[in-house]
Design a protein around this motif. Structure first.
Motif, short mmCIF file in Angstrom:
data_model
loop_
_atom_site.label_atom_id
_atom_site.label_comp_id
_atom_site.label_asym_id
_atom_site.label_seq_id
_atom_site.Cartn_x
_atom_site.Cartn_y
_atom_site.Cartn_z
N GLU A 1 0.83 -1.21 0.00
CA GLU A 1 0.00 0.00 0.00
C GLU A 1 0.87 1.26 0.00
OE1 GLU A 1 -2.81 2.51 -0.46
OE2 GLU A 1 -3.37 0.41 -0.35
N ALA A 2 1.93 1.25 0.82
CA ALA A 2 2.83 2.40 0.87
C ALA A 2 3.51 2.63 -0.47
CB ALA A 2 3.88 2.19 1.97
N ARG A 3 3.89 1.54 -1.12
CA ARG A 3 4.56 1.66 -2.42
C ARG A 3 3.60 2.24 -3.47
NH1 ARG A 3 7.17 -3.70 -4.13
NH2 ARG A 3 5.09 -4.19 -4.96
N GLU A 4 2.37 1.75 -3.48
CA GLU A 4 1.39 2.27 -4.44
C GLU A 4 1.06 3.73 -4.15
OE1 GLU A 4 0.36 0.86 -7.12
OE2 GLU A 4 1.35 -1.05 -6.73
N PHE A 5 1.01 4.07 -2.87
CA PHE A 5 0.74 5.46 -2.49
C PHE A 5 1.86 6.37 -2.96
CE2 PHE A 5 1.44 8.97 0.49
CZ PHE A 5 0.23 9.62 0.41
N ILE A 6 3.10 5.96 -2.72
CA ILE A 6 4.26 6.79 -3.10
C ILE A 6 4.34 6.95 -4.62
CG2 ILE A 6 6.80 6.85 -3.12
CD1 ILE A 6 6.63 5.59 -0.27
N LYS A 7 4.01 5.88 -5.36
CA LYS A 7 4.02 5.96 -6.83
C LYS A 7 3.06 7.04 -7.32
CE LYS A 7 3.54 2.15 -9.17
NZ LYS A 7 3.10 0.76 -9.49
N SER B 1 -4.57 5.64 -11.44
CA SER B 1 -3.19 5.25 -11.09
C SER B 1 -2.23 5.43 -12.27
CB SER B 1 -3.16 3.79 -10.59
OG SER B 1 -3.92 3.64 -9.42
N GLN B 2 -2.43 6.47 -13.06
CA GLN B 2 -1.58 6.74 -14.22
C GLN B 2 -1.02 8.16 -14.17
OE1 GLN B 2 -0.82 4.35 -16.56
NE2 GLN B 2 -2.01 2.94 -15.30
N ALA B 3 -0.59 8.60 -12.98
CA ALA B 3 -0.20 10.00 -12.79
C ALA B 3 1.28 10.27 -13.07
CB ALA B 3 -0.53 10.44 -11.35
N TYR C 1 -3.92 14.38 -2.65
CA TYR C 1 -4.58 13.92 -3.88
C TYR C 1 -4.40 12.41 -4.03
CZ TYR C 1 -4.42 18.91 -5.16
OH TYR C 1 -4.56 20.27 -5.17
N ALA C 2 -3.19 11.93 -3.70
CA ALA C 2 -2.93 10.49 -3.77
C ALA C 2 -3.78 9.73 -2.76
CB ALA C 2 -1.44 10.21 -3.54
N ALA C 3 -3.96 10.29 -1.56
CA ALA C 3 -4.78 9.65 -0.54
C ALA C 3 -6.24 9.56 -0.99
CB ALA C 3 -4.68 10.42 0.78
N THR C 4 -6.73 10.61 -1.62
CA THR C 4 -8.10 10.60 -2.15
C THR C 4 -8.28 9.43 -3.12
OG1 THR C 4 -8.35 13.01 -1.93
CG2 THR C 4 -9.80 11.89 -3.50
N GLN D 1 3.56 23.29 10.32
CA GLN D 1 3.47 22.66 9.00
C GLN D 1 3.43 21.13 9.12
OE1 GLN D 1 6.63 21.83 6.64
NE2 GLN D 1 7.69 21.14 8.47
N PHE D 2 3.97 20.57 10.21
CA PHE D 2 3.79 19.14 10.48
C PHE D 2 2.30 18.84 10.67
CE2 PHE D 2 3.06 15.89 13.73
CZ PHE D 2 3.65 14.78 13.13
N LEU D 3 1.64 19.65 11.50
CA LEU D 3 0.21 19.47 11.75
C LEU D 3 -0.61 19.73 10.49
CD1 LEU D 3 0.14 21.40 15.15
CD2 LEU D 3 -0.01 18.91 14.87
N ASP D 4 -0.17 20.74 9.70
CA ASP D 4 -0.89 21.10 8.48
C ASP D 4 -0.83 19.97 7.46
OD1 ASP D 4 -2.52 22.83 7.15
OD2 ASP D 4 -0.93 24.17 6.46
N GLY D 5 0.32 19.33 7.36
CA GLY D 5 0.47 18.20 6.45
C GLY D 5 -0.45 17.05 6.82
N VAL D 6 -0.53 16.76 8.11
CA VAL D 6 -1.39 15.67 8.59
C VAL D 6 -2.86 15.98 8.31
CG1 VAL D 6 -2.23 14.51 10.67
CG2 VAL D 6 0.23 14.84 10.33
N GLN D 7 -3.29 17.22 8.62
CA GLN D 7 -4.70 17.55 8.41
C GLN D 7 -5.08 17.54 6.94
OE1 GLN D 7 -6.55 20.27 7.13
NE2 GLN D 7 -4.83 21.53 6.44
N ARG D 8 -4.15 17.97 6.08
CA ARG D 8 -4.46 18.02 4.65
C ARG D 8 -4.64 16.60 4.08
NH1 ARG D 8 -6.98 20.18 0.68
NH2 ARG D 8 -6.48 22.20 1.60
N VAL D 9 -3.78 15.66 4.45
CA VAL D 9 -3.89 14.29 3.93
C VAL D 9 -5.10 13.58 4.56
CG1 VAL D 9 -2.73 12.07 3.67
CG2 VAL D 9 -1.43 14.18 3.40
N ALA D 10 -5.37 13.88 5.83
CA ALA D 10 -6.58 13.32 6.46
C ALA D 10 -7.83 13.81 5.74
CB ALA D 10 -6.63 13.70 7.94
N MET D 11 -7.82 15.09 5.34
CA MET D 11 -8.93 15.63 4.58
C MET D 11 -9.04 14.94 3.22
SD MET D 11 -9.62 19.53 3.23
CE MET D 11 -9.54 20.28 4.86
N GLY D 12 -7.91 14.71 2.56
CA GLY D 12 -7.90 14.01 1.28
C GLY D 12 -8.48 12.61 1.42
N SER D 13 -8.18 11.95 2.54
CA SER D 13 -8.74 10.61 2.79
C SER D 13 -10.25 10.66 2.94
CB SER D 13 -8.10 10.01 4.05
OG SER D 13 -6.70 9.89 3.90
#
Length: 469
Positions: free
Chosen positions: A14-20, A161-163, A299-302, A376-388
């Motif tokens: 899952e981590a590998r697909e996410f990073i891709k 998955s073609q980004a 965007y990747a989390a979404t 910005q650590f907190l901002d990064g977490v909230q943004r990806v949580a929102m994307g999820s």
């Protein structure tokens, strides 16, 4: 058709697909942010008046573009869910209506942009500034529709998955933009010197380049050719179009709320004096560039959450969200440490640290940067949580929560700390950080809650079909 994206489910895969997915999307965001930085430098070389007018025009255009891009971003979670469900025809239908949406939003907005000079005049801007800004806007507005089209296609190819080529297209678009700025803005190689108008034309042409390049990629890529949405473009489907508008409007409002918070904070900084504003700008420009990475990750989390959502696999849907948040947390923790260790050299990028005149700004900027490192650590977490949450097609609640946390908590506490408790710019940074922290906790809690067995069963996106991989 069995797709290897869904073949395994352990965290490593899952981590590998996410990073891709995340790397090209985050890279594209960073490239676009760097173009804005270079544009500002090139405006500055045209003179102080051009810098003021160009900065104003660019800021207005980007605010409108980023907000409306949020509307067409609704394509991404819907396509990801339909793709996960194996509903090929629905993927095509959503993408087709997404292009229509870009056109239907973009054309009237071009008319609005062409009349922004009237708005700026009535907001008290100097006449010469408005004239110069209008020269920029009159040309860049011709790139508005393809810019929205590119935003839609970016979400579409990511959902499938073609980004991978997105970053390269944006990079070449950035090079084309900067080259166009030099040739048209400064009148090189026999071209007339158009100054700000030339910079606007170069930006508009680069939007066309990126849109056409990504559109051609969708037509030629072996996987994407299986979804020929470009056929039958005359077919309007009001129901899908309306669904895109409803979801997209909530995303757009959330973007406007977040941008609006930082805009208001910047305005507050200006009331505290030139040195405070200058210190804020050096810190903000730094963290804004870094924030592009978790924005791409969101965007990747979404996409990953949406794809597993289409599979109706609760455990893997939850895992995809957690992997995205954890990845963002790790990256932002590393950058936070770097900001803390190298805070003086970072401020030195913007200021001459040996200049006594800059001492006051340095003294204000360093504590702001320390706060920003944690924020910005907190901002990064909230943004990806929102994307999820977007991947779950949970859109309206995050919009309301964004207003409450960013404006109700962040701006209010910033005002109290900055002005009533006389902490100045440091208090304003602390306040907006508190708002971001609340948002991160609430978004994570909501994602966890919605992906519990009893709640997940109630999530029934409209695009899910009975045909799974």
């Amino acid at each position: 058709m069995v797709t290897k994206v869904f073949a395994k489910s352990d965290i490593t895969i899952e981590a590998r697909e996410f990073i891709k997915l995340a790397v090209p999307l985050a890279g594209a965001q960073v490239a676009q942010a760097l173009v804005g930085f270079v544009d500002t430098l090139m405006m500055g070389h045209l003179g102080a008046q051009s810098l003021a007018a160009g900065g104003l025009a660019s800021a207005v255009f980007q605010l409108v573009l980023n907000t409306l891009s949020g509307v067409v971003m609704s394509v991404s979670p819907l396509v990801a869910e339909a793709y996960g469900a194996g509903n090929k025809h629905q993927v095509e239908r959503i993408a087709r209506q997404g292009l229509w949406l870009a056109v239907l939003l973009g054309l009237p907005m071009m008319v609005v942009i062409s009349h922004l000079d009237w708005v700026m005049m009535h907001l008290g801007q100097a006449e010469q500034t408005v004239v110069l800004a209008d020269g920029y806007l009159d040309y860049v507005l011709w790139g508005f529709v393809p810019a929205l089209g590119f935003a839609m296609l970016r979400g579409y190819v990511a959902a499938l998955s073609q980004a991978r080529p997105v970053m390269m297209i944006v990079l070449f678009g950035a090079i084309a933009n900067i080259t166009g700025n030099y040739v048209l803005g400064y009148g090189q190689f026999g071209f007339p010197r158009m100054e700000l108008a030339g910079l606007g034309l170069a930006s508009g042409l680069s939007f066309w380049f990126m849109f056409l390049a990504l559109f051609l990629y969708t037509c030629r890529n072996q996987t994407l050719k299986e979804y020929p949405f470009w056929r039958g473009l005359h077919r309007l489907r009001p129901q899908i179009l309306w669904q895109l508008v409803v979801i997209g409007t909530s995303i757009a409002v959330t973007i406007a709320v977040e941008y609006g918070l930082f805009t208001v904070v910047t305005f507050f900084m200006g009331t505290l004096g030139t040195e405070t504003l200058a210190a804020h700008q050096t810190v903000y420009q730094t963290v804004f560039l870094l924030f592009m990475v978790p924005l791409g990750m969101s965007y990747a989390a979404t996409v990953r959450v949406g794809q597993w959502m289409g599979q109706r696999d609760r455990a893997k849907t939850q895992q995809a969200g957690y992997v995205g948040v954890a990845s963002a947390a790790i990256f932002m923790a590393i950058t936070a440490i770097a900001l803390l260790l190298f805070r003086q050299p970072i401020i030195g990028i913007y200021l001459d640290v040996n200049d006594p005149a800059a001492a006051g700004v340095m003294q204000l900027a360093i504590p702001m940067l320390i706060i920003a490192a944690f924020a910005q650590f907190l901002d990064g977490v909230q943004r990806v949580a929102m994307g999820s949450l977007y991947g779950l097609q949970d859109i309206r609640t995050p919009m309301v929560l964004s207003v409450v946390t960013f404006w109700g908590i962040g701006l209010t506490s910033g005002y109290v700390l900055g002005f009533l408790m006389h902490l100045g710019g440091i208090g304003l940074w602390l306040g907006q950080s508190i708002g971001v922290a609340f948002a991160g906790v609430i978004f994570l809690w909501r994602f966890h809650s919605l992906t519990l067995p009893k709640n997940f069963a109630r999530l029934k996106p409209e695009t899910t079909s009975a045909h799974h991989f």
